[in-house]
Design a protein around this motif. Sequence first.
Motif, PDB file in Angstrom:
ATOM      1  N   VAL A  45       0.718  -1.226   0.003  1.00  0.00           N
ATOM      2  CA  VAL A  45      -0.006   0.140   0.128  1.00  0.00           C
ATOM      3  C   VAL A  45       0.968   1.374   0.135  1.00  0.00           C
ATOM      4  CG1 VAL A  45      -1.625   1.168   1.468  1.00  0.00           C
ATOM      5  CG2 VAL A  45      -1.864  -1.338   1.432  1.00  0.00           C
ATOM      6  N   PRO A  46       0.606   2.099  -0.929  1.00  0.00           N
ATOM      7  CA  PRO A  46       1.341   3.262  -0.832  1.00  0.00           C
ATOM      8  C   PRO A  46       1.185   4.191   0.388  1.00  0.00           C
ATOM      9  CG  PRO A  46      -0.564   3.862  -2.115  1.00  0.00           C
ATOM     10  CD  PRO A  46      -0.462   2.296  -1.656  1.00  0.00           C
ATOM     11  N   CYS A  47       2.273   4.945   0.932  1.00  0.00           N
ATOM     12  CA  CYS A  47       2.283   6.019   1.756  1.00  0.00           C
ATOM     13  C   CYS A  47       2.135   7.286   1.408  1.00  0.00           C
ATOM     14  CB  CYS A  47       3.663   5.911   2.526  1.00  0.00           C
ATOM     15  SG  CYS A  47       5.083   6.471   1.703  1.00  0.00           S
ATOM     16  N   PRO A  48       1.714   8.239   2.166  1.00  0.00           N
ATOM     17  CA  PRO A  48       1.560   9.687   2.048  1.00  0.00           C
ATOM     18  C   PRO A  48       2.775  10.307   1.034  1.00  0.00           C
ATOM     19  CG  PRO A  48       0.949   9.618   4.177  1.00  0.00           C
ATOM     20  CD  PRO A  48       1.738   8.089   3.718  1.00  0.00           C
ATOM     21  N   GLY A  49       3.906   9.883   1.097  1.00  0.00           N
ATOM     22  CA  GLY A  49       4.990  10.416   0.478  1.00  0.00           C
ATOM     23  C   GLY A  49       5.123   9.789  -1.047  1.00  0.00           C
ATOM     24  N   CYS A  50       4.757   8.657  -1.276  1.00  0.00           N
ATOM     25  CA  CYS A  50       4.600   7.954  -2.544  1.00  0.00           C
ATOM     26  C   CYS A  50       4.187   8.752  -3.609  1.00  0.00           C
ATOM     27  CB  CYS A  50       3.643   6.871  -2.593  1.00  0.00           C
ATOM     28  SG  CYS A  50       4.470   5.281  -1.645  1.00  0.00           S
ATOM     29  N   GLY A  51       5.081   9.156  -4.703  1.00  0.00           N
ATOM     30  CA  GLY A  51       5.198   9.839  -5.747  1.00  0.00           C
ATOM     31  C   GLY A  51       5.784  11.324  -5.449  1.00  0.00           C
ATOM     32  N   LEU A  52       6.043  11.595  -4.289  1.00  0.00           N
ATOM     33  CA  LEU A  52       6.584  13.055  -3.977  1.00  0.00           C
ATOM     34  C   LEU A  52       7.870  13.261  -4.987  1.00  0.00           C
ATOM     35  CD1 LEU A  52       5.931  13.849  -0.281  1.00  0.00           C
ATOM     36  CD2 LEU A  52       4.955  14.980  -2.376  1.00  0.00           C
ATOM     37  N   THR A  53       8.709  12.324  -5.070  1.00  0.00           N
ATOM     38  CA  THR A  53      10.123  12.589  -5.583  1.00  0.00           C
ATOM     39  C   THR A  53       9.632  12.581  -7.095  1.00  0.00           C
ATOM     40  OG1 THR A  53      11.140  11.120  -4.015  1.00  0.00           O
ATOM     41  CG2 THR A  53      12.269  11.396  -6.103  1.00  0.00           C
ATOM     42  N   ARG A  54       9.047  11.617  -7.723  1.00  0.00           N
ATOM     43  CA  ARG A  54       8.540  11.944  -9.022  1.00  0.00           C
ATOM     44  C   ARG A  54       7.795  13.321  -9.302  1.00  0.00           C
ATOM     45  NH1 ARG A  54       5.115   6.914  -9.922  1.00  0.00           N
ATOM     46  NH2 ARG A  54       5.068   6.943  -7.769  1.00  0.00           N
ATOM     47  N   ALA A  55       6.852  13.670  -8.657  1.00  0.00           N
ATOM     48  CA  ALA A  55       6.242  14.999  -8.765  1.00  0.00           C
ATOM     49  C   ALA A  55       7.273  16.186  -8.849  1.00  0.00           C
ATOM     50  CB  ALA A  55       5.043  15.116  -7.466  1.00  0.00           C
ATOM     51  N   VAL A  56       8.127  15.969  -7.658  1.00  0.00           N
ATOM     52  CA  VAL A  56       8.935  17.211  -7.913  1.00  0.00           C
ATOM     53  C   VAL A  56      10.226  17.157  -9.144  1.00  0.00           C
ATOM     54  CG1 VAL A  56      11.132  18.034  -6.551  1.00  0.00           C
ATOM     55  CG2 VAL A  56       9.290  17.470  -5.328  1.00  0.00           C
ATOM     56  N   LEU A  57      10.322  15.940  -9.482  1.00  0.00           N
ATOM     57  CA  LEU A  57      11.310  15.829 -10.487  1.00  0.00           C
ATOM     58  C   LEU A  57      10.628  16.274 -12.066  1.00  0.00           C
ATOM     59  CD1 LEU A  57      13.196  12.411 -10.088  1.00  0.00           C
ATOM     60  CD2 LEU A  57      14.196  14.967  -9.831  1.00  0.00           C
ATOM     61  N   PHE A  58       9.108  15.842 -11.929  1.00  0.00           N
ATOM     62  CA  PHE A  58       8.426  16.596 -13.157  1.00  0.00           C
ATOM     63  C   PHE A  58       8.393  17.875 -13.155  1.00  0.00           C
ATOM     64  CE2 PHE A  58       6.288  12.103 -13.286  1.00  0.00           C
ATOM     65  CZ  PHE A  58       6.934  11.319 -14.303  1.00  0.00           C
ATOM     66  N   PHE A  59       8.084  18.381 -11.922  1.00  0.00           N
ATOM     67  CA  PHE A  59       8.015  20.022 -11.766  1.00  0.00           C
ATOM     68  C   PHE A  59       9.117  20.560 -12.207  1.00  0.00           C
ATOM     69  CE2 PHE A  59       7.719  24.004  -9.887  1.00  0.00           C
ATOM     70  CZ  PHE A  59       6.147  24.396 -10.114  1.00  0.00           C
ATOM     71  N   THR A  61      11.337  19.651 -14.340  1.00  0.00           N
ATOM     72  CA  THR A  61      11.612  19.445 -15.654  1.00  0.00           C
ATOM     73  C   THR A  61      10.392  20.333 -16.599  1.00  0.00           C
ATOM     74  OG1 THR A  61      10.866  17.257 -15.757  1.00  0.00           O
ATOM     75  CG2 THR A  61      13.009  17.539 -15.495  1.00  0.00           C
ATOM     76  N   GLY A  62       9.631  20.936 -15.938  1.00  0.00           N
ATOM     77  CA  GLY A  62       8.553  21.779 -16.557  1.00  0.00           C
ATOM     78  C   GLY A  62       7.302  20.928 -16.847  1.00  0.00           C
ATOM     79  N   GLN A  63       7.143  19.659 -16.279  1.00  0.00           N
ATOM     80  CA  GLN A  63       5.975  18.916 -16.621  1.00  0.00           C
ATOM     81  C   GLN A  63       4.779  19.170 -15.544  1.00  0.00           C
ATOM     82  OE1 GLN A  63       7.083  14.737 -18.172  1.00  0.00           O
ATOM     83  NE2 GLN A  63       9.180  15.539 -17.670  1.00  0.00           N
ATOM     84  N   PHE A  64       4.519  20.265 -15.304  1.00  0.00           N
ATOM     85  CA  PHE A  64       3.790  20.599 -14.471  1.00  0.00           C
ATOM     86  C   PHE A  64       2.297  19.834 -14.491  1.00  0.00           C
ATOM     87  CE2 PHE A  64       5.749  24.455 -16.134  1.00  0.00           C
ATOM     88  CZ  PHE A  64       6.735  24.436 -14.876  1.00  0.00           C
ATOM     89  N   ALA A  65       1.599  19.452 -15.286  1.00  0.00           N
ATOM     90  CA  ALA A  65       0.396  18.745 -15.084  1.00  0.00           C
ATOM     91  C   ALA A  65       0.879  17.122 -14.681  1.00  0.00           C
ATOM     92  CB  ALA A  65      -0.359  18.712 -16.580  1.00  0.00           C
ATOM     93  N   ARG A  66       1.853  16.900 -15.121  1.00  0.00           N
ATOM     94  CA  ARG A  66       2.192  15.296 -14.609  1.00  0.00           C
ATOM     95  C   ARG A  66       2.850  15.436 -13.256  1.00  0.00           C
ATOM     96  NH1 ARG A  66       6.509  11.988 -18.238  1.00  0.00           N
ATOM     97  NH2 ARG A  66       5.852   9.801 -17.532  1.00  0.00           N
ATOM     98  N   SER A  67       3.423  16.435 -12.836  1.00  0.00           N
ATOM     99  CA  SER A  67       3.703  16.577 -11.335  1.00  0.00           C
ATOM    100  C   SER A  67       2.354  16.669 -10.535  1.00  0.00           C
ATOM    101  CB  SER A  67       4.533  17.876 -11.409  1.00  0.00           C
ATOM    102  OG  SER A  67       4.671  18.339 -10.036  1.00  0.00           O
ATOM    103  N   PHE A  68       1.503  17.410 -11.118  1.00  0.00           N
ATOM    104  CA  PHE A  68       0.309  17.581 -10.128  1.00  0.00           C
ATOM    105  C   PHE A  68      -0.528  16.162 -10.057  1.00  0.00           C
ATOM    106  CE2 PHE A  68      -4.083  18.995  -8.834  1.00  0.00           C
ATOM    107  CZ  PHE A  68      -3.546  19.766  -7.855  1.00  0.00           C
ATOM    108  N   ALA A  69      -0.531  15.277 -11.189  1.00  0.00           N
ATOM    109  CA  ALA A  69      -1.302  14.199 -11.373  1.00  0.00           C
ATOM    110  C   ALA A  69      -0.525  13.271 -10.299  1.00  0.00           C
ATOM    111  CB  ALA A  69      -1.337  13.841 -12.653  1.00  0.00           C
TER     112      ALA A  69
END
Length: 152
Positions: A45-59, A61-69
């Motif tokens: 089961v994912p934790c509250p931090g799951c996806g945060l690293t990817r979200a920050v990296l997407f942001f 690199t200018g991939q704002f919608a992907r980061s937010f998703a």
Amino acid sequence: MRQIFNRIKMDFRRFRFAGVILILYYAAARVFLHGLCPVVYFTGVPCPGCGLTRAVLFFATGQFARSFAINPAGLLWIILALYFAVNRYILGRHNRREAAVLLVIVACITIGVYLYRMALYFPGLPPVSYTGNNVLSKLLPGYSEWIRHMRN
């Protein structure tokens, strides 16, 4: 400019042990857990931090919608890090109480986003997906089936 570099250098020295620990954890997690999150490894089961690293990296690199998703709270962590960096290194201020309050606020928002997404979308697409190859599924018969049927 020299003061900024001296503050950064001082923090590197002060927190070098923590840095070594983080590097060792990263290496061990990649080798033994095949990921970074021990919660996912043990429970699936994912934790509250799951996806945060990817979200920050997407942001970054200018991939704002992907980061937010991936994790909408990622932007808050970026803003918080920038706020701390500007205050600490450029302005030379460090208010521990203020830092703690802001950290708690962002952490609470992150947990709120997690609970909302888990209630609506789990088990769904990453990062709110179930990882079947986990420790509990190997130890408890029926665990994977129970998790997969939570939404039904």
